[in-house]
Motif scaffolding. Structure first.
Motif, PDB file in Angstrom:
ATOM      1  N   GLU A   1       0.809  -1.219   0.000  1.00 24.37           N
ATOM      2  CA  GLU A   1       0.000   0.000   0.000  1.00 24.37           C
ATOM      3  C   GLU A   1       0.841   1.267   0.000  1.00 24.37           C
ATOM      4  O   GLU A   1       0.520   2.235  -0.702  1.00 24.37           O
ATOM      5  N   PHE A   2       1.920   1.286   0.793  1.00 26.00           N
ATOM      6  CA  PHE A   2       2.662   2.530   0.992  1.00 26.00           C
ATOM      7  C   PHE A   2       4.069   2.534   0.398  1.00 26.00           C
ATOM      8  O   PHE A   2       4.734   3.566   0.413  1.00 26.00           O
ATOM      9  N   GLY A   3       4.496   1.386  -0.113  1.00 33.39           N
ATOM     10  CA  GLY A   3       5.793   1.351  -0.772  1.00 33.39           C
ATOM     11  C   GLY A   3       6.887   0.721   0.072  1.00 33.39           C
ATOM     12  O   GLY A   3       6.771   0.619   1.293  1.00 33.39           O
TER      13      GLY A   3
ATOM     14  N   VAL B   1       9.851  -0.152   5.172  1.00 28.89           N
ATOM     15  CA  VAL B   1      10.639  -1.150   5.888  1.00 28.89           C
ATOM     16  C   VAL B   1      12.114  -0.798   5.751  1.00 28.89           C
ATOM     17  O   VAL B   1      12.543  -0.158   4.783  1.00 28.89           O
ATOM     18  N   ASP B   2      12.907  -1.220   6.736  1.00 30.86           N
ATOM     19  CA  ASP B   2      14.334  -0.932   6.709  1.00 30.86           C
ATOM     20  C   ASP B   2      15.098  -2.056   6.021  1.00 30.86           C
ATOM     21  O   ASP B   2      14.492  -2.977   5.446  1.00 30.86           O
TER      22      ASP B   2
ATOM     23  N   LEU C   1      -4.333   2.976   6.025  1.00 25.99           N
ATOM     24  CA  LEU C   1      -3.552   2.361   7.099  1.00 25.99           C
ATOM     25  C   LEU C   1      -4.469   1.610   8.062  1.00 25.99           C
ATOM     26  O   LEU C   1      -4.204   0.448   8.412  1.00 25.99           O
ATOM     27  N   ASN C   2      -5.547   2.258   8.469  1.00 26.52           N
ATOM     28  CA  ASN C   2      -6.468   1.634   9.415  1.00 26.52           C
ATOM     29  C   ASN C   2      -7.127   0.388   8.835  1.00 26.52           C
ATOM     30  O   ASN C   2      -7.393  -0.581   9.554  1.00 26.52           O
TER      31      ASN C   2
ATOM     32  N   ARG D   1       8.752   2.773  11.436  1.00 33.21           N
ATOM     33  CA  ARG D   1       7.534   3.460  11.877  1.00 33.21           C
ATOM     34  C   ARG D   1       7.502   4.930  11.464  1.00 33.21           C
ATOM     35  O   ARG D   1       6.434   5.464  11.151  1.00 33.21           O
ATOM     36  N   GLN D   2       8.643   5.576  11.477  1.00 33.16           N
ATOM     37  CA  GLN D   2       8.665   6.977  11.063  1.00 33.16           C
ATOM     38  C   GLN D   2       8.339   7.111   9.581  1.00 33.16           C
ATOM     39  O   GLN D   2       7.599   8.019   9.171  1.00 33.16           O
ATOM     40  N   ALA D   3       8.879   6.206   8.764  1.00 31.96           N
ATOM     41  CA  ALA D   3       8.587   6.245   7.331  1.00 31.96           C
ATOM     42  C   ALA D   3       7.115   5.951   7.068  1.00 31.96           C
ATOM     43  O   ALA D   3       6.488   6.574   6.191  1.00 31.96           O
ATOM     44  N   LEU D   4       6.559   5.003   7.828  1.00 30.99           N
ATOM     45  CA  LEU D   4       5.138   4.702   7.665  1.00 30.99           C
ATOM     46  C   LEU D   4       4.285   5.897   8.045  1.00 30.99           C
ATOM     47  O   LEU D   4       3.325   6.238   7.339  1.00 30.99           O
ATOM     48  N   ALA D   5       4.616   6.544   9.146  1.00 30.75           N
ATOM     49  CA  ALA D   5       3.859   7.723   9.573  1.00 30.75           C
ATOM     50  C   ALA D   5       3.924   8.815   8.520  1.00 30.75           C
ATOM     51  O   ALA D   5       2.911   9.470   8.231  1.00 30.75           O
ATOM     52  N   ALA D   6       5.094   9.002   7.929  1.00 33.77           N
ATOM     53  CA  ALA D   6       5.244  10.040   6.908  1.00 33.77           C
ATOM     54  C   ALA D   6       4.399   9.739   5.681  1.00 33.77           C
ATOM     55  O   ALA D   6       3.918  10.658   4.998  1.00 33.77           O
ATOM     56  N   ALA D   7       4.200   8.467   5.395  1.00 31.67           N
ATOM     57  CA  ALA D   7       3.413   8.080   4.224  1.00 31.67           C
ATOM     58  C   ALA D   7       1.923   8.011   4.515  1.00 31.67           C
ATOM     59  O   ALA D   7       1.095   8.266   3.628  1.00 31.67           O
TER      60      ALA D   7
END
Length: 314
Positions: free
Chosen positions: A61-63, A67-68, A92-93, A75-81
């Motif tokens: 979904e977000f690319g 993931v590292d 996300l939900n 988590r920071q990258a997910l939040a930014a996306a």
């Protein structure tokens, strides 16, 4: 959570409190008494571990940037996306909520033999989840003290801590949703005494009643005047909480709540017209699982010794 509160004979408790209130401390006290703990935060972390379907869905979904190098969630990258728009947050939900709900149900199913199961849920109030439990316990600490603890003990930036507190429910909303308050603003020994009283006077007899399936003699509710403003607020909302629990039980059995009404002569009394309700056996099972035990013909009593609701079936 959806469906009936629990299988017969098990007391299910929702444990909550604002960030920095000390839920983990109370969860540890409950565990000392033998209660099984289901930690909502731990479940949320588990479902996005490497190899989990939910993590794979997040990547789709977000690319791949979420993931590292070790294929663990960033988590920071997910939040930014995800937190850039309402639509992205909803996406996300749509991934996380079903995964967390399914894993949570697995946890509860594995604990079916435990007399007391505690669901530690930070956002219980915000998500209006109280009706899914027999009893909701609030770890209560004033926001200024929680802010100080977050800054001093956890090392959070003060502005960040203030933002997190502001995003959560306020005290009035928590008192509306919860049945019992544990004040954790003082010394650990004071919290321990309050917890021991809650366990002995309320949780243990509640669990014993559910385990035996026999309603205890109906009490009149809490004795004396409330000791604090928080306790007074919690008591004031007791009828509404019990009604929501009844509606939850009936909905789980596929029954309508249109014939459910309050009994004005009883502060915690309700009447349910059963004619045409349908699925009588399913309704009976849902009520029993929800903590409404048979007392006399046509009468069900909520097994909470401090909040003993009465349901008249007609």
């Amino acid at each position: 959570m959806s469906g009936s509160i629990t299988a017969d004979g098990q007391l299910r408790i929702g444990l909550t409190g604002g960030i920095g209130a000390g839920k983990s401390t109370v969860a540890a006290l409950l565990a000392e008494k033998g209660a099984a703990i289901v930690d909502a935060d731990a479940v949320a972390r588990e479902v996005v571990e490497p190899g989990e379907p939910a993590l794979q869905a997040l990547v789709r979904e977000f690319g791949p940037q979420v993931v590292d190098d070790d294929r663990a969630l960033d988590r920071q990258a997910l939040a930014a996306a995800a937190f850039v728009s309402a639509e992205r947050t909803a996406a996300l939900n749509a991934i996380m909520h079903p995964a967390i709900a399914a894993r949570t149900q697995e946890r509860f199913a594995a604990l079916a033999a435990s007399p007391v199961v505690v669901h530690d849920v930070p956002l219980l109030v915000e998500k209006r989840m109280g009706a899914a439990y027999h009893l909701c316990v609030l770890v209560d600490v004033p926001a200024p003290l929680r802010l100080d603890r977050l800054v001093r003990s956890r090392g959070l930036d003060r502005e960040d801590a203030q933002r997190r507190i502001a995003q959560q429910a306020d005290d009035a909303q928590r008192y509306e949703e919860c049945d019992a308050v544990l004040d954790n603003a003082g010394e650990p020994a004071a919290l321990r005494r309050a917890f021991d009283a809650l366990w002995t006077e309320r949780i243990e007899p509640f669990a014993l009643a559910l385990d035996s399936g026999r309603a205890q003699p109906a009490a009149e509710g809490p004795e004396g005047e409330p000791a604090t403003e928080a306790e007074a607020a919690v008591r004031a909302h007791a009828p509404a909480r019990l009604r929501r629990r009844l509606e939850h039980c009936l909905a789980a059995a596929g029954a309508s709540t249109e014939t459910l009404s309050a009994v004005t002569a009883e502060p915690l009394g309700f009447r349910l017209e059963t004619e045409g309700l349908g699925g009588a056996e399913a309704v009976e099972g849902a009520l029993r699982g929800g903590g409404w035990l048979a007392a006399d013909r046509g009468l069900r009593v909520f097994a909470d010794p401090v909040q003993p609701g009465r349901l008249h079936l007609r």
